[in-house]
Design a protein around this motif. Structure first.
Motif, PDB file in Angstrom:
ATOM      1  N   GLU A 118      -5.342   4.387  11.083  1.00  0.00           N
ATOM      2  CA  GLU A 118      -5.811   4.477   8.892  1.00  0.00           C
ATOM      3  C   GLU A 118      -5.220   5.852   8.375  1.00  0.00           C
ATOM      4  O   GLU A 118      -5.043   5.348   7.455  1.00  0.00           O
ATOM      5  CB  GLU A 118      -7.061   5.034   9.076  1.00  0.00           C
ATOM      6  CG  GLU A 118      -8.623   4.164   9.876  1.00  0.00           C
ATOM      7  CD  GLU A 118      -8.347   4.076  11.231  1.00  0.00           C
ATOM      8  OE1 GLU A 118      -7.652   4.610  11.839  1.00  0.00           O
ATOM      9  OE2 GLU A 118      -8.972   3.198  12.207  1.00  0.00           O
ATOM     10  N   GLY A 158      -0.168  -0.519   7.654  1.00  0.00           N
ATOM     11  CA  GLY A 158      -1.026  -0.380   6.416  1.00  0.00           C
ATOM     12  C   GLY A 158      -0.030   0.275   5.636  1.00  0.00           C
ATOM     13  O   GLY A 158      -0.719   0.926   4.004  1.00  0.00           O
ATOM     14  N   SER A 171      -2.469   4.994   6.223  1.00  0.00           N
ATOM     15  CA  SER A 171      -2.823   3.848   4.641  1.00  0.00           C
ATOM     16  C   SER A 171      -2.583   4.264   3.389  1.00  0.00           C
ATOM     17  O   SER A 171      -2.689   5.703   3.086  1.00  0.00           O
ATOM     18  CB  SER A 171      -4.143   3.966   4.382  1.00  0.00           C
ATOM     19  OG  SER A 171      -4.898   2.952   3.769  1.00  0.00           O
TER      20      SER A 171
END
Ligand code: TF8
Length: 335
Positions: free
Chosen positions: A163, A186, A166
């Protein structure tokens, strides 16, 4: 009798000096361009290669190295080789996929698990097969040198999980596989030539880049970055490329010396990288960067999520090539 006569003649010629030493060698100046700086282990490799060439050619084959992209970037220099206006370049394989799509196999994320594994593939049949494709494009690959396992650096935040990528503006090489790998993570991936990376990081036009520790050290990217994550997401080889049109004008002895000495240089270069890796990391830490490792679970997670990139690019690289390297790695790992 014939033999005796031959031997006597040979001795006579040697004494009278009528056969000049190193007659099979002409004086040649070989320009070798590099995107990286002279304190990168490629510098040690080139010195060792020169010493070997001196011995074999009596000092007639001379390498002149240019550093920091002084003769243009990887792709530009490679094109100059193909058209026969420059002798040699040490380049990553990645920016050359537009010329030889099969080279993209080395850009697949998490392909190699260790340098040894990479050496076996590159220095063996698979590497030879790739060299034939390079040859057909006007490029003689004298040997596979090392760039190394790539790690992510950035100026924004610690990256320790999927994550965290991102929205990170990451410079990638001019290569679709890298572009997709980072977009898939991402990140906001931006292709850019190596020579523009330092100032793009400095002006914050981009947040992040990915290269081996030794390059982050010798190209001074650590000066304009705050965080590093040991992602080891790809091992991209260096190619020691020679212009085929120029190579073809060299004598067989000159060609053989170049091939043999490029291997001598390769071994030194790889050795120095192995030694410098830790030192470069220490230097980066001392400069105040935060260095993060990925947990074992996160490594597996990122790796698994990245496998879509293999399927997406398989056809373009060549299905036989992708399957071929995976089969070879399986064999190597089973030993
Ligand atoms: C990149 C490559 C470069 C090398 C160097 C210019 O990030 O890894 O570090 O090709 O020779 O562009």
């Amino acid at each position: 009798m014939k033999k005796l006569l031959f031997a006597t003649t040979a001795i006579a010629m040697a004494i009278s000096g009528s056969v000049p030493a190193f007659a099979e060698f002409n004086s040649r100046t070989i320009r070798v361009s590099n995107g990286i700086n002279s304190d990168h282990p490629v510098g040690n490799g080139i010195k060792a290669m020169q010493q070997c060439l001196d011995e074999k050619s009596g000092g007639k084959l001379k390498l002149t190295a240019f550093w920091g992209g002084a003769l243009g970037g990887d792709l530009q220099a490679t094109q100059a080789l193909r058209s026969g206006v420059q002798e040699a370049v040490v380049t990553s394989s990645s920016p050359l996929v537009g010329i030889i799509p099969a080279l993209g196999v080395f850009d697949l994320p998490f392909l190699f698990a260790s340098p040894d594994e990479a050496y076996k593939v590159l220095d063996g049949k698979f590497g030879d097969n790739m060299n034939e494709k390079l040859d057909a494009a006007g490029l003689i690959n004298l040997a596979y040198w090392e760039n190394g396992f790539r790690n992510l650096s950035n100026s924004q935040r610690p990256v320790t999980k999927w994550e965290d990528f991102s929205g990170l503006k990451v410079r990638v090489m001019q290569n679709n596989i890298f572009l997709d790998t980072f977009q898939n993570l991402g990140a906001n991936a931006t292709p850019m030539a190596f020579g523009e990376v330092y100032s793009a990081l400095e002006t914050k036009a981009i947040d992040a880049q990915e290269n081996p520790y030794v390059t982050i050290d010798t190209s001074k990217f650590f000066e304009v970055q705050k965080y590093i994550t040991e992602t080891n997401h790809a091992y991209t080889p260096f190619l020691f490329l020679f212009s085929k049109p120029i190579f073809n004008t060299y004598t067989p002895e000159e060609q053989a010396a170049l091939r043999e000495c490029a291997i001598v240089g390769r071994d030194v270069e790889r050795q120095v990288i192995a030694e410098l890796n830790k030192k470069s990391l220490e230097k980066i830490k001392e400069a105040g960067l935060e260095v993060n490792q990925l947990s074992a679970e996160e490594q597996v997670r990122i790796r698994e999520k990245s496998m879509v990139v293999y399927e997406k690019h398989k056809e373009q690289i060549g299905a036989d090539i992708v399957d071929g390297i995976l089969a070879e790695l399986k064999t190597i790992r089973a030993k």
